[in-house]
Design a protein around this motif. Structure first.
Motif, PDB file in Angstrom:
ATOM      1  N   THR A  20       0.759  -1.209   0.054  1.00  0.00           N
ATOM      2  CA  THR A  20      -0.055  -0.175   0.149  1.00  0.00           C
ATOM      3  C   THR A  20       0.868   1.190  -0.030  1.00  0.00           C
ATOM      4  N   ILE A  21       2.054   1.394   0.975  1.00  0.00           N
ATOM      5  CA  ILE A  21       2.578   2.412   1.011  1.00  0.00           C
ATOM      6  C   ILE A  21       3.644   2.749  -0.363  1.00  0.00           C
ATOM      7  N   SER A  22       4.118   1.559  -0.839  1.00  0.00           N
ATOM      8  CA  SER A  22       4.808   1.850  -2.001  1.00  0.00           C
ATOM      9  C   SER A  22       3.764   2.166  -3.278  1.00  0.00           C
ATOM     10  N   THR A  23       2.623   1.651  -3.378  1.00  0.00           N
ATOM     11  CA  THR A  23       1.716   2.322  -4.316  1.00  0.00           C
ATOM     12  C   THR A  23       1.577   3.574  -4.190  1.00  0.00           C
ATOM     13  N   TRP A  24       1.303   4.051  -3.095  1.00  0.00           N
ATOM     14  CA  TRP A  24       1.110   5.535  -2.817  1.00  0.00           C
ATOM     15  C   TRP A  24       2.226   6.268  -3.517  1.00  0.00           C
ATOM     16  N   LEU A  25       3.417   5.916  -2.893  1.00  0.00           N
ATOM     17  CA  LEU A  25       4.731   6.462  -3.357  1.00  0.00           C
ATOM     18  C   LEU A  25       4.971   6.590  -4.730  1.00  0.00           C
ATOM     19  N   MET A  26       4.704   5.369  -5.425  1.00  0.00           N
ATOM     20  CA  MET A  26       4.923   5.300  -6.889  1.00  0.00           C
ATOM     21  C   MET A  26       3.916   6.453  -7.675  1.00  0.00           C
ATOM     22  N   ALA A  27       2.592   6.484  -6.912  1.00  0.00           N
ATOM     23  CA  ALA A  27       1.727   7.238  -7.738  1.00  0.00           C
ATOM     24  C   ALA A  27       2.280   8.714  -7.438  1.00  0.00           C
ATOM     25  N   ILE A  28       2.636   9.041  -6.381  1.00  0.00           N
ATOM     26  CA  ILE A  28       3.074  10.461  -6.156  1.00  0.00           C
ATOM     27  C   ILE A  28       4.227  10.903  -7.154  1.00  0.00           C
ATOM     28  N   LEU A  29       5.217   9.827  -7.328  1.00  0.00           N
ATOM     29  CA  LEU A  29       6.084  10.134  -8.147  1.00  0.00           C
ATOM     30  C   LEU A  29       6.002   9.988  -9.579  1.00  0.00           C
ATOM     31  N   ASN A  30       4.983   9.206  -9.955  1.00  0.00           N
ATOM     32  CA  ASN A  30       4.610   8.922 -11.338  1.00  0.00           C
ATOM     33  C   ASN A  30       3.878  10.475 -11.995  1.00  0.00           C
ATOM     34  N   ILE A  31       3.078  11.233 -10.916  1.00  0.00           N
ATOM     35  CA  ILE A  31       2.615  12.475 -11.145  1.00  0.00           C
ATOM     36  C   ILE A  31       3.783  13.438 -11.312  1.00  0.00           C
ATOM     37  N   LEU A  32       4.813  13.536 -10.844  1.00  0.00           N
ATOM     38  CA  LEU A  32       5.940  14.284 -10.905  1.00  0.00           C
ATOM     39  C   LEU A  32       6.607  14.194 -12.299  1.00  0.00           C
ATOM     40  N   GLY A  33       6.156  13.188 -12.880  1.00  0.00           N
ATOM     41  CA  GLY A  33       6.705  13.203 -14.224  1.00  0.00           C
ATOM     42  C   GLY A  33       6.453  14.457 -15.229  1.00  0.00           C
ATOM     43  N   TYR A  34       5.180  15.040 -15.056  1.00  0.00           N
ATOM     44  CA  TYR A  34       4.961  16.366 -15.582  1.00  0.00           C
ATOM     45  C   TYR A  34       6.173  17.426 -15.383  1.00  0.00           C
ATOM     46  N   SER A  35       7.113  17.065 -14.371  1.00  0.00           N
ATOM     47  CA  SER A  35       8.226  18.228 -14.211  1.00  0.00           C
ATOM     48  C   SER A  35       9.285  18.144 -15.212  1.00  0.00           C
ATOM     49  N   LEU A  36       9.103  17.281 -16.029  1.00  0.00           N
ATOM     50  CA  LEU A  36      10.070  17.244 -17.374  1.00  0.00           C
ATOM     51  C   LEU A  36       9.688  18.228 -18.351  1.00  0.00           C
ATOM     52  N   LEU A  37       8.335  18.581 -18.211  1.00  0.00           N
ATOM     53  CA  LEU A  37       7.912  19.891 -18.963  1.00  0.00           C
ATOM     54  C   LEU A  37       8.453  21.063 -18.639  1.00  0.00           C
ATOM     55  N   TRP A  38       9.029  21.335 -17.417  1.00  0.00           N
ATOM     56  CA  TRP A  38       9.514  22.587 -17.031  1.00  0.00           C
ATOM     57  C   TRP A  38      10.750  22.909 -17.431  1.00  0.00           C
ATOM     58  N   GLU A  39      10.870  23.214 -18.572  1.00  0.00           N
ATOM     59  CA  GLU A  39      12.339  23.562 -19.255  1.00  0.00           C
ATOM     60  C   GLU A  39      11.925  24.770 -20.110  1.00  0.00           C
ATOM     61  N   PRO A  40      12.459  25.921 -19.831  1.00  0.00           N
ATOM     62  CA  PRO A  40      12.227  27.251 -20.536  1.00  0.00           C
ATOM     63  C   PRO A  40      12.385  27.256 -22.103  1.00  0.00           C
ATOM     64  N   HIS A  41      13.376  26.399 -22.704  1.00  0.00           N
ATOM     65  CA  HIS A  41      13.911  26.231 -24.059  1.00  0.00           C
ATOM     66  C   HIS A  41      12.932  25.355 -24.772  1.00  0.00           C
ATOM     67  N   LYS A  42      11.615  24.791 -24.264  1.00  0.00           N
ATOM     68  CA  LYS A  42      11.156  24.191 -24.955  1.00  0.00           C
ATOM     69  C   LYS A  42      10.045  24.929 -25.638  1.00  0.00           C
ATOM     70  N   THR A  43       9.571  24.696 -27.010  1.00  0.00           N
ATOM     71  CA  THR A  43       8.438  25.545 -27.603  1.00  0.00           C
ATOM     72  C   THR A  43       7.215  25.278 -27.104  1.00  0.00           C
ATOM     73  N   ARG A  44       6.063  25.932 -27.330  1.00  0.00           N
ATOM     74  CA  ARG A  44       4.737  25.501 -26.942  1.00  0.00           C
ATOM     75  C   ARG A  44       4.227  24.139 -27.755  1.00  0.00           C
ATOM     76  N   ASN A  45       4.595  24.101 -29.080  1.00  0.00           N
ATOM     77  CA  ASN A  45       4.153  22.886 -29.576  1.00  0.00           C
ATOM     78  C   ASN A  45       4.600  21.787 -28.974  1.00  0.00           C
ATOM     79  N   ILE A  46       5.991  21.957 -28.806  1.00  0.00           N
ATOM     80  CA  ILE A  46       6.573  20.607 -28.280  1.00  0.00           C
ATOM     81  C   ILE A  46       5.951  20.434 -26.708  1.00  0.00           C
ATOM     82  N   VAL A  47       5.750  21.602 -25.951  1.00  0.00           N
ATOM     83  CA  VAL A  47       5.114  21.090 -24.470  1.00  0.00           C
ATOM     84  C   VAL A  47       3.957  20.571 -24.631  1.00  0.00           C
ATOM     85  N   VAL A  48       2.907  20.951 -25.629  1.00  0.00           N
ATOM     86  CA  VAL A  48       1.685  20.303 -25.841  1.00  0.00           C
ATOM     87  C   VAL A  48       1.926  18.626 -26.531  1.00  0.00           C
ATOM     88  N   PHE A  49       2.631  18.367 -27.073  1.00  0.00           N
ATOM     89  CA  PHE A  49       2.969  17.370 -27.659  1.00  0.00           C
ATOM     90  C   PHE A  49       3.564  16.256 -26.498  1.00  0.00           C
TER      91      PHE A  49
END
Length: 143
Positions: A20-49
């Motif tokens: 149960t605990i590891s499932t919750w931790l994996m779920a939290i870390l999974n959503i942090l995958g969106y942090s990969l989009l947080w880079e200033p040099h990416k264009t809008r089209n690349i971010v949407v894709f």
């Protein structure tokens, strides 16, 4: 409803707390995958894709996590395989010079959890839980 395990071998069908605990931790870390989009040099089209691709990937991850939490052995095997992906993601020390703080936390969290999961998912308690779920479902199927 959460099920608890006392850690004894007689509670094979009860979900271990570590699952149960590891499932919750994996779920939290999974959503942090969106942090990969947080880079200033990416264009809008690349971010949407990338947002669409990440949303699909993260959604598939949650499907696997649901079945992992429910005790499916195939999901346990996918989580074990993903542990090696987590190690691959932190293979280069120089990556920590390039990434944002949230991504660093995600990568280190995933690698740390992967170390634990590689050990825990091969213990008698964990294997018993996942194999008991597999056997109980096979015993009620017609045939």
């Amino acid at each position: 409803m959460l099920e608890r395990s006392t850690g004894s071998a007689t509670n094979v069908g009860v979900r271990p707390r570590a699952v149960t605990i590891s499932t919750w931790l994996m779920a939290i870390l999974n959503i942090l995958g969106y942090s990969l989009l947080w880079e200033p040099h990416k264009t809008r089209n690349i971010v949407v894709f990338l947002f669409v691709i990440f949303t699909f990937s993260i959604s598939m991850g949650y499907v696997v996590l649901w079945f992992f939490w429910k005790g499916k052995n195939w999901a346990r095997l996918l989580v074990l395989l993903n542990c090696f992906v987590c190690f691959y993601n932190v293979r280069d020390v120089h990556i920590f010079l390039r990434v944002n703080p949230v991504e660093k936390a995600m990568l280190l969290g995933e690698a740390s959890l992967a170390v634990f999961l590689l050990w825990y998912l091969n213990t008698r308690e964990a294997r018993g839980f996942f194999q008991a779920r597999q056997v109980s479902h096979q015993s009620i199927s017609p045939g």
